[in-house]
Structures are given as C-alpha cells and as structure tokens.
Design an enzyme around this catalytic site. Structure first.
Site, PDB file in Angstrom:
ATOM      1  N   CYS B 180      20.088  28.127  37.551  1.00 14.52           N
ATOM      2  CA  CYS B 180      20.295  27.291  38.782  1.00 14.52           C
ATOM      3  C   CYS B 180      19.175  25.903  38.495  1.00 14.52           C
ATOM      4  O   CYS B 180      19.568  24.798  39.005  1.00 14.52           O
ATOM      5  CB  CYS B 180      19.842  27.951  40.012  1.00 14.52           C
ATOM      6  SG  CYS B 180      20.664  29.368  40.209  1.00 14.52           S
ATOM      7  N   HIS B 184      19.021  21.855  39.407  1.00 13.37           N
ATOM      8  CA  HIS B 184      18.455  21.852  40.687  1.00 13.37           C
ATOM      9  C   HIS B 184      17.033  21.846  40.548  1.00 13.37           C
ATOM     10  O   HIS B 184      16.521  22.349  41.411  1.00 13.37           O
ATOM     11  CB  HIS B 184      19.072  22.751  41.641  1.00 13.37           C
ATOM     12  CG  HIS B 184      20.457  22.463  41.881  1.00 13.37           C
ATOM     13  ND1 HIS B 184      20.901  21.471  42.630  1.00 13.37           N
ATOM     14  CD2 HIS B 184      21.565  22.939  41.490  1.00 13.37           C
ATOM     15  CE1 HIS B 184      22.361  21.313  42.718  1.00 13.37           C
ATOM     16  NE2 HIS B 184      22.676  22.320  41.945  1.00 13.37           N
ATOM     17  N   ARG B 228      29.820  28.341  47.815  1.00 13.40           N
ATOM     18  CA  ARG B 228      29.178  27.509  47.028  1.00 13.40           C
ATOM     19  C   ARG B 228      28.312  28.213  46.009  1.00 13.40           C
ATOM     20  O   ARG B 228      28.437  27.747  44.550  1.00 13.40           O
ATOM     21  CB  ARG B 228      28.090  26.795  48.130  1.00 13.40           C
ATOM     22  CG  ARG B 228      27.076  25.836  47.253  1.00 13.40           C
ATOM     23  CD  ARG B 228      27.828  24.441  46.671  1.00 13.40           C
ATOM     24  NE  ARG B 228      28.299  24.904  45.290  1.00 13.40           N
ATOM     25  CZ  ARG B 228      29.065  24.186  44.729  1.00 13.40           C
ATOM     26  NH1 ARG B 228      29.263  22.888  45.026  1.00 13.40           N
ATOM     27  NH2 ARG B 228      29.256  24.405  43.462  1.00 13.40           N
ATOM     28  N   CYS B 232      28.842  27.603  41.942  1.00 17.60           N
ATOM     29  CA  CYS B 232      27.792  27.265  40.902  1.00 17.60           C
ATOM     30  C   CYS B 232      27.687  28.177  39.694  1.00 17.60           C
ATOM     31  O   CYS B 232      27.632  27.817  38.696  1.00 17.60           O
ATOM     32  CB  CYS B 232      26.540  27.231  41.542  1.00 17.60           C
ATOM     33  SG  CYS B 232      26.078  25.686  42.498  1.00 17.60           S
TER      34      CYS B 232
END
Lengths: 104, 271, 202
Positions: B180, B184, B228, B232
């Site tokens: 992730c 991010h 979501r 992802c």
C-alpha cells in the site's frame, strides 16, 4: 418497482427552492454490458411537479441526462403546509410519484 | 415557476467527464472539479442509497423475517447514530474487531438468516446492481455526518488490529512487489493525474476515509471502503481479499484510527 | 520464518499476554493473515503472496536495507536479466508508445499476455502526453540528454527488465523477470526512450 426520490424544499418567503434526486439507470442505449450486448435505451422522458394538485412544473427529458439525476427548480407562491408532489415517467412506462409537505 | 432555473447538474457531470485534461491546467481542472463537487454535495445521489438503506434497515427480511433494528453496531442494539465513526471496534459477542460492513453482514446473517456465501458472492456495486449491504452501510454512515472519527483503541484486540493493519500496509508482495505504501507512503505523488494521499502523514491520513461510502459519477455507482480496499489490492497485483475478512478490517482500523479527530462529512461524491 | 509464523499465531491466540509484541511479530502475522484471508482470482494466484527474499527484506527495512544486503540482492537480481539473443536492444518506438500507455496486465481482471508497461502511471515521457504520474522521475528527453549510446540502450533494457538490479527496493516492478513484458515489448520501450525520432526526445 422504482426506488423513492429524495425531495428537499426550503421556503424563502413564497418561493420554494426544490431539489429532487431520482433513482434511475438512465441508459443511453449506447452502452454495452460485460458480454458485449447493447443495454437497451431506458430513460425518464417526463417530469411533473404539482403543488396541491396543480401542475407547476413540467419537463421533457432525454437519455443525455446522467444516471440518478438531480433537478433543482423554484416554485413561486408556495407556503408552509403545501403538498408538493413530483412524478417521473420513463420510456418503458415505469412511473414513480413522491410527495412532501413544505416546512415552515 | 421558473423553468430556466433547472440546474442540469447531471448533464454538467457528463460534459466534465469528457473533457480531456491538459497538463498545464491539471490544477485548474482539479479546482473546477472541486467547485462542481461542492454543487453536487448539496444533492448527492448517495442520498438515494441512504433512503434505500434506511428502508432495508427497518424492513423485515430474510429467512428469519426480521429487521436489522436489533443489530448492535457497537453502541447498543439499534443505535445507528455515531456508529460509523466509532468503528472498526471490538465486538465481545464475536470476540473480534469488525468494521461497519463486516458488522452489517454479521447482523444480516445472525438476525435475518442470510448466508455469508450469498452476501459475499457479488458484494460490490455494478452499473446495474447495488447490493443491499452497500445501501445499508450508506444509511448508517449518513447518521454520523458532522461527527468526529473516533475509532476506539481501548483494548488489546483493537490495538492489535491497528498494528496488524499497519504491517499489512507496508507488506510488499505480489507480481509487482507493491505494498500500500508504494503509492500511499510519500507526499505529493500522483498516478496519472490522480492525487495519492500519503496515509503515513497524519495531515493526510483522513483522506483515506473521508468521502466514503462514495457515489462515483463514473458509472453512477455507490461504493464502500470494502470495495476501495478490494480494488486497491487488484491494482496492487495481489490475489483477491475475501469479503469482510480480518485482513481488510485490520487495514481499515489502521486508516480510521489515523484519521481520528477529523470531522466526517457523510457519504461523499467522487469522480 | 516458519517459527515466526507459529509464534505470531501463538501471540494472536493469547492476545492479552502479548503486550510487547514487536514489529517482526506483526510482520509475520500479516504474512499469515494475508495468506488466510485472500483467495486466488483469475491470473492472480495465491503464490503471489509468498514473499520473495527481496520483498521480505524491503518490507522489514522499510525499503532501506543495509548496504551489504543491497549489494548482494542487486547482484542476484542482475542475474535474472536475460539480454536479447540477437544483441539488439532497440525495437520500434511507435509500438513502445502504446506499451507505455497501457496500464493493463497482471491484475485478476486481466487475461494473461495483455500487459502494458504502465509507464505513464508513474513517469512523464512524451511532452504530448499530459496525463502522467509522479511516483517515478520524469523521463522527458531521456535519450537526448543522456546520449544515444549502446551502453545507455543496454542500461534502459536492464532497468526495465529488473529495476531492482539497480535499486534494491525500487517501487518499479521487475517487468522482465516477472514475465510481465516480453523481450520484444521491452525492446520497443527502449526505443521509445532512446530513439531520436521518438516523441520522448523531441
């Protein structure tokens, strides 16, 4: 059975500021589904608003309007306690009417 | 009556979506979109799903012909207000931490008699179908509008979920070695023209949970945070997370706790 | 590794007793939980969750392992790079442009063999393409500024084939070593960056 509309109205003097949200797929007839078949045209073609049973607003609409459309308009000569109803009808003959009572 | 006062927000949406984005005015485009979003937020189609969700919450349904009004979202049976911003949390009756969607699924199974398999079969919205859970979660979320995120960290299980979520956030794997954090984990990055919030930066952490559940104007579909996270991981080139699994709850715990203190503005609207 | 997973599982079972669980234990738990809570879909099979040594070390060191470890891993990654049999690094820049544009490939919604390079997701390349990401550096005028040499062509080929051979914990996928792109596709991308006629160098 079509899903309910969300109608909101705020009164300022004798003018009701109305916003209405409609739940509708509004298919353009140009979109294809996952298996490549054209999704048939399916859209709201007319909208009517009535204040205490008297038509105050009419609109003809086309498939160019987006899915789950939003409309806003103003109605003059409205007062608290008035019944505002909105009706839409689509090209498949489906219909939906919802009503609210205008607040203070 | 003034016919010309009709705001064709919907038509405006279509026009905006079709406009090609030029680099020099990327920021102008973003700014214009923000204005458009401000207009749309006053009449967000997410409200239609709230209405539908409220009806589903109150209606007797499923093999057990029961409503969800006895569902305990963490604040007592039937208490909906504030529940969204105070999850994920530990639920003693199941002995584990659950996010809101996991809890709704749990209630639909235990109270109404639905099965996990049928709820997990097609759990996300498509252009032609919105699962009931999505509408119900949207309804619940709307009842926390204006309240601050306050996901509890008051026991070992909740703290454990946070730490596990953090470890998952930084876990590099998959065909493309991504975590992730690959997208991010730094400030000011973009994929194409899409801004990427940095969830390791306390100032930006809330961007992960604000605006969810969200109505996507592309396709006109309503999506929750479970979707979501799922999408992802798809783009992370991982296998697929199982619906409302502990891994996703842990990740949502990490994201929500980092956003604690931020005011939740209710279901949002997205490109 | 296995002992760690067992330890983590033991910790999870005795939550209250594990107040001092450290990062390593949570990493092992994350590994175990992902394997339990994910499922294969389409081409995205479960073996993708078996961390390679490089993935495990980059996770552990937050992408900054000790220098000696980096050297060892980079050398090992370099060995996976298969240079073109014909010794030519340059393909067709026009095909390369299409590969650079495509963000498809390797997800569970993709079919095998329809991968692009996702280049524009992270890099600026041609000045005409204004929708570009910023996760990686701008590659505008790449060949023009660095020189159209064969050594540079080889570098670009190797870098696309396996970026980790140059920067251990690079965010960039290993397009050749993972079988995402074919040798011919990588050559086309080399041309897109290194051909003087490519819009990247205009």
């Amino acid at each position: 059975m079509a899903d309910p509309m969300r109608i909101r109205a705020t009164l300022q003097g004798d003018v009701a500021d109305v916003r209405v949200l409609m739940s509708h797929p509004m298919e353009t007839g140009q979109r294809k589904d996952a298996s490549g078949n054209v999704v048939p045209l399916h859209f709201i073609h007319s909208i009517t608003a009535q204040l205490n049973g008297k038509t105050v607003f009419e609109a003809s609409t086309t498939q160019a309007i987006s899915r789950n459309p939003v409309f806003a308009f103003k109605v003059k000569g409205a007062k608290a306690g008035d019944k505002l109803s909105i009706t839409w009808e689509d090209n498949k003959g489906d219909k939906r009417t919802d009503e609210i009572t205008l607040g203070g | 009556m003034k016919r010309r006062n009709i705001v064709c927000a919907a038509a405006l949406g279509a026009a905006l979506g079709a406009t090609p984005v030029a680099a020099q005015d990327t920021d102008t485009t973003t700014a214009e979109f923000e204005k458009f979003r401000a207009v749309m937020e006053e009449a967000n189609p997410a409200e239609l799903f709230e209405l539908k969700g409220e009806e589903l919450w109150r209606t007797r349904r499923g093999p057990k012909n029961a409503s969800l009004e006895k569902c305990d979202l963490g604040l007592g049976p039937g208490v909906v207000k504030g529940a969204y911003v105070q999850t994920p949390r530990y639920f003693p009756d199941v002995g584990r931490v659950m996010d809101i969607e996991a809890r709704v699924v749990h209630c639909m199974i235990t109270l109404q008699g639905f099965t996990y398999e049928e709820l997990a079969k097609q759990p996300f919205s498509t252009e032609t179908r919105t699962p009931d859970v999505v509408s119900i979660v949207t309804f619940i979320a709307a009842q926390s509008k204006g309240m601050k995120f306050d996901a509890p960290q008051s026991n070992a299980q909740e703290r454990e979920a946070y730490e596990l979520g953090k470890a998952i956030f930084f876990h590099r794997a998959g065909a493309w070695d991504l975590s992730c954090a690959s997208c991010h984990g730094a400030d000011g990055k973009r994929i194409r023209t899409q801004q990427l919030p940095n969830f390791t930066n306390p100032q930006q952490a809330a961007r992960g949970v604000l605006g969810w559940p969200g109505y996507r104007m592309t396709g006109g579909v309503m999506h929750t945070l479970q979707w979501r996270m799922n999408d992802c991981f798809r783009q992370q080139r991982f296998p697929e997370p199982k619906y409302v699994s502990e891994a996703i709850t842990a990740l949502l715990t990490y994201l929500t706790v980092n956003a604690n203190g931020t005011v939740y503005k209710g279901p949002g609207i997205k490109r | 590794m296995n002992t760690k997973i067992i330890l983590a599982a033991a910790c999870a079972a005795a939550l209250a007793g594990c107040a001092t669980k450290d990062e390593a234990a949570y990493r092992a738990q994350a590994d175990a939980v992902l394997k339990r809570d994910f499922q294969a879909r389409g081409i995205a099979t479960m073996d993708r969750l078996d961390q390679t040594e490089l993935q495990r070390i980059c996770t552990q060191y937050h992408d900054n392992p000790p220098f000696e470890v980096q050297q060892r891993l980079e050398a090992a990654e370099m060995k996976t790079v298969k240079l073109p049999a014909d010794g030519k690094f340059m393909g067709d820049w026009k095909r390369g442009a299409r590969i650079a544009e495509s963000g498809r490939g390797m997800t569970w919604s993709d079919k095998p063999g329809e991968a692009g390079g996702s280049c524009y997701n992270c890099h600026q390349l041609s000045p005409q393409q204004t929708s570009f990401g910023t996760l990686g550096p701008s590659l505008l005028q790449f060949g023009k500024t660095r020189g159209y040499t064969e050594a540079n062509q080889k570098y670009v080929y190797e870098r696309i084939y396996n970026s980790k051979a140059f920067n251990t914990c690079s965010t960039m996928p290993r397009f050749g070593s993972t079988g995402t792109l074919t040798e011919a596709q990588i050559k086309d991308l080399v041309a897109y960056l290194m051909d003087p006629e490519s819009p990247v160098n205009k």
